[in-house]
Design a protein around this motif. Structure first.
Motif, PDB file in Angstrom:
ATOM      1  N   GLY A 226       0.796  -1.227   0.000  1.00  0.00           N
ATOM      2  CA  GLY A 226       0.000   0.000   0.000  1.00  0.00           C
ATOM      3  C   GLY A 226       0.819   1.264   0.000  1.00  0.00           C
ATOM      4  O   GLY A 226       0.291   2.351   0.283  1.00  0.00           O
ATOM      5  N   VAL A 227       2.095   1.151  -0.323  1.00  0.00           N
ATOM      6  CA  VAL A 227       2.979   2.317  -0.347  1.00  0.00           C
ATOM      7  C   VAL A 227       2.472   3.331  -1.370  1.00  0.00           C
ATOM      8  O   VAL A 227       2.121   2.981  -2.503  1.00  0.00           O
ATOM      9  CB  VAL A 227       4.420   1.879  -0.692  1.00  0.00           C
ATOM     10  N   GLN A 228       2.438   4.607  -0.955  1.00  0.00           N
ATOM     11  CA  GLN A 228       2.024   5.689  -1.854  1.00  0.00           C
ATOM     12  C   GLN A 228       3.222   6.394  -2.494  1.00  0.00           C
ATOM     13  O   GLN A 228       3.089   7.011  -3.542  1.00  0.00           O
ATOM     14  CB  GLN A 228       1.200   6.717  -1.080  1.00  0.00           C
ATOM     15  N   GLY A 229       4.350   6.325  -1.824  1.00  0.00           N
ATOM     16  CA  GLY A 229       5.553   6.962  -2.330  1.00  0.00           C
ATOM     17  C   GLY A 229       6.766   6.158  -1.924  1.00  0.00           C
ATOM     18  O   GLY A 229       6.819   5.596  -0.819  1.00  0.00           O
ATOM     19  N   LEU A 230       7.745   6.093  -2.829  1.00  0.00           N
ATOM     20  CA  LEU A 230       8.959   5.309  -2.572  1.00  0.00           C
ATOM     21  C   LEU A 230      10.183   6.139  -2.926  1.00  0.00           C
ATOM     22  O   LEU A 230      10.250   6.721  -4.021  1.00  0.00           O
ATOM     23  CB  LEU A 230       8.951   4.025  -3.408  1.00  0.00           C
ATOM     24  N   VAL A 231      11.137   6.201  -2.014  1.00  0.00           N
ATOM     25  CA  VAL A 231      12.442   6.784  -2.290  1.00  0.00           C
ATOM     26  C   VAL A 231      13.373   5.628  -2.626  1.00  0.00           C
ATOM     27  O   VAL A 231      13.673   4.786  -1.779  1.00  0.00           O
ATOM     28  CB  VAL A 231      12.982   7.570  -1.084  1.00  0.00           C
ATOM     29  N   LEU A 232      13.817   5.565  -3.875  1.00  0.00           N
ATOM     30  CA  LEU A 232      14.713   4.500  -4.330  1.00  0.00           C
ATOM     31  C   LEU A 232      16.137   5.045  -4.332  1.00  0.00           C
ATOM     32  O   LEU A 232      16.459   5.977  -5.064  1.00  0.00           O
ATOM     33  CB  LEU A 232      14.319   4.038  -5.733  1.00  0.00           C
ATOM     34  N   GLU A 233      16.976   4.459  -3.488  1.00  0.00           N
ATOM     35  CA  GLU A 233      18.368   4.902  -3.381  1.00  0.00           C
ATOM     36  C   GLU A 233      19.205   4.124  -4.390  1.00  0.00           C
ATOM     37  O   GLU A 233      19.508   2.950  -4.191  1.00  0.00           O
ATOM     38  CB  GLU A 233      18.891   4.693  -1.963  1.00  0.00           C
ATOM     39  N   CYS A 234      19.550   4.792  -5.471  1.00  0.00           N
ATOM     40  CA  CYS A 234      20.247   4.152  -6.580  1.00  0.00           C
ATOM     41  C   CYS A 234      21.760   4.217  -6.400  1.00  0.00           C
ATOM     42  O   CYS A 234      22.272   4.935  -5.543  1.00  0.00           O
ATOM     43  CB  CYS A 234      19.858   4.829  -7.895  1.00  0.00           C
ATOM     44  N   TYR A 235      22.465   3.475  -7.232  1.00  0.00           N
ATOM     45  CA  TYR A 235      23.908   3.593  -7.270  1.00  0.00           C
ATOM     46  C   TYR A 235      24.291   4.942  -7.883  1.00  0.00           C
ATOM     47  O   TYR A 235      23.551   5.521  -8.686  1.00  0.00           O
ATOM     48  CB  TYR A 235      24.525   2.490  -8.132  1.00  0.00           C
ATOM     49  N   GLY A 236      25.471   5.425  -7.505  1.00  0.00           N
ATOM     50  CA  GLY A 236      26.128   6.550  -8.162  1.00  0.00           C
ATOM     51  C   GLY A 236      25.237   7.637  -8.698  1.00  0.00           C
ATOM     52  O   GLY A 236      24.574   8.362  -7.956  1.00  0.00           O
ATOM     53  N   VAL A 269      28.172  11.791  -1.209  1.00  0.00           N
ATOM     54  CA  VAL A 269      28.344  12.950  -2.081  1.00  0.00           C
ATOM     55  C   VAL A 269      27.986  12.472  -3.479  1.00  0.00           C
ATOM     56  O   VAL A 269      28.811  11.890  -4.181  1.00  0.00           O
ATOM     57  CB  VAL A 269      29.785  13.495  -2.039  1.00  0.00           C
ATOM     58  N   GLY A 270      26.744  12.665  -3.869  1.00  0.00           N
ATOM     59  CA  GLY A 270      26.286  12.121  -5.130  1.00  0.00           C
ATOM     60  C   GLY A 270      25.054  12.830  -5.636  1.00  0.00           C
ATOM     61  O   GLY A 270      24.405  13.587  -4.912  1.00  0.00           O
ATOM     62  N   SER A 271      24.700  12.579  -6.879  1.00  0.00           N
ATOM     63  CA  SER A 271      23.553  13.210  -7.508  1.00  0.00           C
ATOM     64  C   SER A 271      23.053  12.317  -8.633  1.00  0.00           C
ATOM     65  O   SER A 271      23.843  11.652  -9.315  1.00  0.00           O
ATOM     66  CB  SER A 271      23.945  14.581  -8.064  1.00  0.00           C
ATOM     67  N   VAL A 272      21.736  12.305  -8.822  1.00  0.00           N
ATOM     68  CA  VAL A 272      21.140  11.515  -9.896  1.00  0.00           C
ATOM     69  C   VAL A 272      21.154  12.311 -11.192  1.00  0.00           C
ATOM     70  O   VAL A 272      20.606  13.413 -11.271  1.00  0.00           O
ATOM     71  CB  VAL A 272      19.698  11.110  -9.533  1.00  0.00           C
ATOM     72  N   VAL A 273      21.812  11.753 -12.194  1.00  0.00           N
ATOM     73  CA  VAL A 273      21.786  12.285 -13.563  1.00  0.00           C
ATOM     74  C   VAL A 273      21.546  11.080 -14.456  1.00  0.00           C
ATOM     75  O   VAL A 273      22.489  10.409 -14.894  1.00  0.00           O
ATOM     76  CB  VAL A 273      23.109  13.002 -13.929  1.00  0.00           C
ATOM     77  N   PHE A 274      20.286  10.780 -14.718  1.00  0.00           N
ATOM     78  CA  PHE A 274      19.917   9.521 -15.354  1.00  0.00           C
ATOM     79  C   PHE A 274      20.638   9.260 -16.674  1.00  0.00           C
ATOM     80  O   PHE A 274      20.987   8.123 -16.998  1.00  0.00           O
ATOM     81  CB  PHE A 274      18.410   9.479 -15.598  1.00  0.00           C
ATOM     82  N   ASP A 275      20.837  10.304 -17.474  1.00  0.00           N
ATOM     83  CA  ASP A 275      21.341  10.093 -18.832  1.00  0.00           C
ATOM     84  C   ASP A 275      22.841   9.806 -18.910  1.00  0.00           C
ATOM     85  O   ASP A 275      23.370   9.577 -19.999  1.00  0.00           O
ATOM     86  CB  ASP A 275      21.011  11.308 -19.704  1.00  0.00           C
ATOM     87  N   VAL A 289      11.254   9.644 -10.903  1.00  0.00           N
ATOM     88  CA  VAL A 289      11.508  11.078 -10.885  1.00  0.00           C
ATOM     89  C   VAL A 289      12.858  11.309 -10.220  1.00  0.00           C
ATOM     90  O   VAL A 289      13.121  10.776  -9.136  1.00  0.00           O
ATOM     91  CB  VAL A 289      10.413  11.832 -10.109  1.00  0.00           C
ATOM     92  N   SER A 290      13.710  12.091 -10.855  1.00  0.00           N
ATOM     93  CA  SER A 290      15.028  12.355 -10.290  1.00  0.00           C
ATOM     94  C   SER A 290      14.933  13.271  -9.071  1.00  0.00           C
ATOM     95  O   SER A 290      14.272  14.309  -9.101  1.00  0.00           O
ATOM     96  CB  SER A 290      15.938  13.005 -11.339  1.00  0.00           C
ATOM     97  N   GLY A 291      15.638  12.864  -8.008  1.00  0.00           N
ATOM     98  CA  GLY A 291      15.779  13.722  -6.838  1.00  0.00           C
ATOM     99  C   GLY A 291      17.044  14.549  -6.890  1.00  0.00           C
ATOM    100  O   GLY A 291      17.360  15.239  -5.920  1.00  0.00           O
ATOM    101  N   GLY A 292      17.774  14.499  -8.018  1.00  0.00           N
ATOM    102  CA  GLY A 292      19.009  15.277  -8.145  1.00  0.00           C
ATOM    103  C   GLY A 292      19.969  14.941  -7.017  1.00  0.00           C
ATOM    104  O   GLY A 292      20.297  13.783  -6.782  1.00  0.00           O
ATOM    105  N   GLY A 293      20.394  15.961  -6.303  1.00  0.00           N
ATOM    106  CA  GLY A 293      21.319  15.766  -5.193  1.00  0.00           C
ATOM    107  C   GLY A 293      20.660  15.776  -3.828  1.00  0.00           C
ATOM    108  O   GLY A 293      21.340  15.965  -2.817  1.00  0.00           O
TER     109      GLY A 293
END
Length: 329
Positions: A226-236, A269-275, A289-293
């Protein structure tokens, strides 16, 4: 920035006011008397008029829940709107101090007074404690003047409420704002639905780190709760197991089913840059959705603020991608 004339001290519990019990340290009432006695004995005590409100129940912050964030929000809004207070100092335990600072940043958007959170690693009165230094330091900031918004003060550091993380479990300099990349466009204005006057509701949220061996059934089991929102902690820079189609399908199906899924970097010390990598692009294409830094604390607190206001998926994703109070810019 202006000096605060009528401060509310909101005591939520935490190590700063704990006393020894047969089971160990535990939150204790009566902190106002101890605080006034300490300040009266100091020749350099800040000259700030204050009143103390004690939350019920007082918490070891390891027990902090969304309901407690909502109760803090209600007490702060009441103090400002009806109590005539022009600043709020929140005394809080350190385990979840950064989480509460982030959550309050989004629950109090537009509040026209400064809110500062502090606590201590050792109880007030303990030998060599940092409690009074942190508390008196916070009072001095109110005396001199603070910008409106939520901030965290600890060990002589003033930190943005959405950028702080607890990095150390024993040292007095336990908190820091790591240099995570900021890339968000600033929202032109805060919509009324996200204004501090807007009540919020509890939200079913989860945080999941990507790790070698993460299976689609793990993810589906979490999402099916029943989760409405998920924070996915990705690599790098926002990558994950992009060759696992079942896992990608689980993410896609969850997004289609109305779950807001945001991606942050699990690197300190990281940031999401999908491309940057194809492995990131494939995750993005599932609807992430990207959370950036943004930090974990900020991403979780922002999801709580957005979904708790009743926003639908599209609106929540829109506002998550924009900077609302300095969390992304």
């Amino acid at each position: 920035m202006r000096a605060v004339k009528n401060l509310l001290v909101l005591y939520t519990g935490g190590t700063i006011g704990m006393l020894e019990t047969p089971e160990g340290l535990a939150p204790a009432g009566g902190f106002e008397v101890r605080m006034r006695e300490h300040l009266a004995a100091r020749s350099d005590a800040p000259q700030v008029q204050w009143a103390l409100c004690e939350m019920n129940p007082l918490l070891d912050s390891a027990n902090m829940q969304q309901a407690n964030w909502l109760a803090m929000r209600d007490a702060i809004v009441e103090a400002v709107e009806h109590g005539g207070h022009d600043g709020v100092l929140v005394l809080h335990g350190t385990d979840t101090l950064a989480y509460s600072a982030a959550a309050l940043s989004f629950l109090l958007l537009g509040l026209p007074v400064p809110v500062l959170l502090t606590g201590s690693m050792l109880p007030a009165g303990a030998p060599d404690s940092d409690a009074w230094d942190n508390l008196v330091g916070a009072l001095r900031l109110f005396e001199c003047g603070l910008e409106d918004g939520v901030q965290l003060f600890f060990h002589d550091q003033l930190l943005h409420g959405c950028r702080a993380s607890k990095l150390r479990s024993e040292a007095f300099d336990a908190f820091a704002a790591l240099p995570r990349h900021r890339d968000g466009e600033r929202a032109a204005a805060i919509p009324s639905v996200l204004d501090y006057r807007q009540p919020r509701q509890p939200v079913k949220l989860a945080v999941l780190p990507v790790f070698p061996g993460l299976q689609a059934e793990h993810l589906r089991g979490l999402l099916d709760s029943g989760v409405q929102g998920l924070v996915l902690e990705c690599y790098g820079s926002g990558t994950g197991p992009s060759d696992d189609q079942a896992l990608l399908d689980a993410l896609h199906d969850a997004r289609q089913g109305g779950v807001v899924i945001v991606a942050i970097s699990q690197c300190p010390v990281g940031s999401v840059v999908f491309d940057t990598y194809a492995a990131g692009s494939r995750l993005r294409d599932t609807g992430l959705v990207s959370g950036g830094g943004m930090t974990r604390e900020a991403a979780l607190g922002k999801l709580f603020g957005l979904l708790g206001a009743g926003l639908d998926v599209q609106a929540a994703e829109h506002w998550f991608a924009l900077d609302l109070c300095g969390e992304r810019a």
